[in-house]
Design an enzyme around this catalytic site. Structure first.
Site, PDB file in Angstrom:
ATOM      1  N   LYS A  99       0.830  -1.205   0.000  1.00 28.88           N
ATOM      2  CA  LYS A  99       0.000   0.000   0.000  1.00 28.88           C
ATOM      3  C   LYS A  99       0.865   1.257   0.000  1.00 28.88           C
ATOM      4  O   LYS A  99       0.601   2.206  -0.741  1.00 28.88           O
ATOM      5  CB  LYS A  99      -0.932   0.008   1.207  1.00 28.88           C
ATOM      6  CG  LYS A  99      -1.807   1.254   1.278  1.00 28.88           C
ATOM      7  CD  LYS A  99      -2.575   1.298   2.584  1.00 28.88           C
ATOM      8  CE  LYS A  99      -3.471   2.516   2.707  1.00 28.88           C
ATOM      9  NZ  LYS A  99      -2.763   3.776   2.792  1.00 28.88           N
ATOM     10  N   LYS A 152       0.294  11.760   4.906  1.00 36.86           N
ATOM     11  CA  LYS A 152       0.653  10.619   5.768  1.00 36.86           C
ATOM     12  C   LYS A 152       1.257   9.490   4.943  1.00 36.86           C
ATOM     13  O   LYS A 152       2.329   8.973   5.258  1.00 36.86           O
ATOM     14  CB  LYS A 152      -0.568  10.108   6.525  1.00 36.86           C
ATOM     15  CG  LYS A 152      -0.302   8.831   7.334  1.00 36.86           C
ATOM     16  CD  LYS A 152      -1.569   8.154   7.803  1.00 36.86           C
ATOM     17  CE  LYS A 152      -2.468   7.668   6.729  1.00 36.86           C
ATOM     18  NZ  LYS A 152      -2.190   6.344   6.165  1.00 36.86           N
TER      19      LYS A 152
END
Length: 171
Positions: free
Chosen positions: A36, A111
């Site tokens: 991811k 993030k």
């Protein structure tokens, strides 16, 4: 993207399958998160290219639809181009159609790209393109646009910060 031993993944797939279009066993524990992080890093690099390319094409006088039609079937193609192209009325799923209301916020993008940069530091991998993309999201956050869509980085490619689909007075 799911990591873990085969038995754990098989049990997890029973829960995840109704929500997932596709499940890929990426290896041991943590490998799903690794996939991811890397995938999203690549997305944000592609998004930066779409932002810069869309503004340059417009400033050169190209019709936005014509340029997108070319890029989407040639070497400029990417998921970001086909899904988040930051020009209104080109792709239905683009946040530019809705004054950059969030489909994936700048806060989340910051993030995720930050995680990729940390992973690069830990592994000794040089990530200059990710570093460039990473610079854009904190600017949006600092300007109070962290909850808006990450594709609003397109405004930084325009010398005056004005781009189609963006009206800061309507936020």
């Amino acid at each position: 993207m799911i990591g873990g031993d085969k038995d754990t993944v098989a049990r997890a797939e029973q829960v995840i399958t109704p929500m997932a279009g596709r499940i890929v066993h990426t290896g041991g524990p943590g490998m799903g998160q690794s996939a991811k992080i890397v995938n999203n890093m690549m997305l944000f690099i592609n998004l930066e290219a779409c932002a810069e390319g869309s503004v340059l094409a417009e400033r050169l006088g190209l019709d936005p639809r014509v340029f997108w039609d070319i890029a989407s079937v040639s070497s400029g193609d990417s998921w970001a181009l086909r899904t988040w192209y930051p020009v209104p009325d080109i792709v239905p799923s683009a946040a530019a159609n809705n004054n950059f209301e969030s489909t994936f916020s700048a806060v989340l993008a910051a993030k995720d790209v930050g995680l990729a940069l940390s992973a690069g530091e830990q592994t000794g991998v040089d990530l200059p393109a990710a570093e460039l993309a990473a610079q854009r999201f904190p600017r949006l956050i600092d300007e109070g646009y962290g909850d808006l869509d990450c594709s609003l980085i397109v405004k930084y490619a325009a010398p005056d910060g004005k781009v189609q689909g963006w009206n800061p007075d309507e936020v």
